[in-house]
Design a protein around this motif. Structure first.
Motif, PDB file in Angstrom:
ATOM      1  N   VAL A  24       0.831  -1.200   0.000  1.00  0.00           N
ATOM      2  CA  VAL A  24       0.000   0.000   0.000  1.00  0.00           C
ATOM      3  C   VAL A  24       0.870   1.257   0.000  1.00  0.00           C
ATOM      4  N   HIS A  25       0.562   2.175  -0.883  1.00  0.00           N
ATOM      5  CA  HIS A  25       1.261   3.466  -0.932  1.00  0.00           C
ATOM      6  C   HIS A  25       0.469   4.455  -0.094  1.00  0.00           C
ATOM      7  N   LEU A  26       1.136   5.055   0.866  1.00  0.00           N
ATOM      8  CA  LEU A  26       0.464   5.848   1.892  1.00  0.00           C
ATOM      9  C   LEU A  26       0.400   7.335   1.554  1.00  0.00           C
ATOM     10  N   ASN A  27      -0.700   7.950   1.963  1.00  0.00           N
ATOM     11  CA  ASN A  27      -0.862   9.397   1.974  1.00  0.00           C
ATOM     12  C   ASN A  27      -0.595  10.056   0.620  1.00  0.00           C
ATOM     13  N   LEU A  28      -1.241   9.530  -0.398  1.00  0.00           N
ATOM     14  CA  LEU A  28      -1.230  10.175  -1.709  1.00  0.00           C
ATOM     15  C   LEU A  28      -2.471  11.059  -1.788  1.00  0.00           C
ATOM     16  N   HIS A  29      -2.285  12.362  -1.694  1.00  0.00           N
ATOM     17  CA  HIS A  29      -3.418  13.299  -1.678  1.00  0.00           C
ATOM     18  C   HIS A  29      -4.406  12.916  -0.572  1.00  0.00           C
ATOM     19  N   SER A  30      -3.867  12.589   0.583  1.00  0.00           N
ATOM     20  CA  SER A  30      -4.644  12.258   1.796  1.00  0.00           C
ATOM     21  C   SER A  30      -5.312  10.888   1.729  1.00  0.00           C
ATOM     22  N   MET A  31      -4.971  10.075   0.747  1.00  0.00           N
ATOM     23  CA  MET A  31      -5.521   8.735   0.601  1.00  0.00           C
ATOM     24  C   MET A  31      -4.406   7.713   0.492  1.00  0.00           C
ATOM     25  N   ASP A  32      -4.742   6.456   0.784  1.00  0.00           N
ATOM     26  CA  ASP A  32      -3.822   5.354   0.535  1.00  0.00           C
ATOM     27  C   ASP A  32      -4.240   4.636  -0.737  1.00  0.00           C
ATOM     28  N   LEU A  33      -3.283   3.983  -1.384  1.00  0.00           N
ATOM     29  CA  LEU A  33      -3.548   3.329  -2.667  1.00  0.00           C
ATOM     30  C   LEU A  33      -2.944   1.939  -2.700  1.00  0.00           C
ATOM     31  N   LEU A  34      -3.760   0.962  -3.091  1.00  0.00           N
ATOM     32  CA  LEU A  34      -3.273  -0.365  -3.431  1.00  0.00           C
ATOM     33  C   LEU A  34      -3.186  -0.409  -4.949  1.00  0.00           C
TER      34      LEU A  34
END
Length: 257
Positions: free
Chosen positions: A78-88
């Motif tokens: 998981v990539h954390l804190n991308l524009h205040s969101m996390d991304l799988l």
């Protein structure tokens, strides 16, 4: 408990990825913990979030194919804190899953099992489904609590909802009885186009008995520019007021679920 929402339509080019990203951002701006899941081998959501899919070593594909999955495996991907969101994220390797999952044990539950391990960490998990009725879409619907259906303002797109609704009914009957359509979102709408207006009327007339039909998402250059910049629309210099208001409305409705 997290709310898992799949953005699903077997047609491509209906703005599923744009809606997933921007609705996620508006939920995050309202102080919700949000995870975006890219389940499309085209990896558009991953790109829209400012990442280069080809450079990512561990993606949702690795998690789906892992028979001994642990929570720590997911955290690493998981990539954390991308524009205040996390991304799988995803990349082109996810295309292999369509074939490999055919022979996988309990294949329908693979994504559900992944998300169950991290559900307590998020208020909302938003899944960007691929434009198909294949196994990746199926496992998304098995994992989801809710579906939001973007539908382009064209009669061909409206006719395609028959197959979509039959797929949802089969998943609900056999694998996920809690699955619920929370609404239809008309997209790519042009106010001055008479065909778009007739199609919008038809969408509202034919589908509102199934689920709410939200106000249409207007076709706007600013939305495409935001995608190119790898940011949600609200963070870009060229904003589109009507679209931002629509995402605020959608976020409010999802909070009521």
């Amino acid at each position: 408990m997290s709310k898992i929402i799949a953005f699903f339509n077997q047609a491509g080019g209906v703005a599923k990825t744009t809606i997933t990203q921007n609705l996620g951002y508006h939920l995050a701006r309202n102080h919700h913990r949000v995870l975006l899941v890219d389940l499309d081998p085209q990896a558009s959501l991953t790109s829209f979030m400012g990442l280069e899919p080809a450079d990512i070593d561990i993606t949702v594909y690795n998690l789906l194919m892992n028979d001994d999955l642990e929570k720590e495996d997911i955290k690493k991907s998981v990539h954390l804190n991308l524009h205040s969101m996390d991304l799988l994220p995803a990349n082109i390797l996810l295309a292999n899953a369509e074939q490999e999952l055919i022979f996988a044990e309990l294949r329908e539950l693979r994504l559900k099992q992944v998300l169950e391990l991290i559900a307590e960490d998020y208020d909302f998990i938003l899944i960007d489904c691929p434009p198909s009725l294949g196994i990746l879409s199926h496992i998304s619907l098995v994992a989801a609590d809710y579906i939001l259906v973007p539908i382009q303002c064209q009669f061909k797109a409206l006719k395609g909802t028959d197959s979509l609704l039959k797929t949802v009914a089969r998943i609900r009957k056999r694998l996920n009885p809690r699955l619920k359509i929370v609404g239809f979102l008309p997209t790519m709408y042009q106010v001055s186009n008479s065909l778009d207006n007739r199609t919008l009327d038809a969408i509202q007339e034919q589908l509102r008995a199934i689920a709410p039909v939200f106000p249409p998402m207007i076709r706007a250059t600013a939305i495409a520019e935001a995608s190119e910049m790898g940011k949600p629309l609200a963070l870009c210099p060229n904003k589109h007021k009507n679209t931002l208001e629509l995402f605020d409305l959608l976020a409010t409705e999802m909070e009521k679920l």
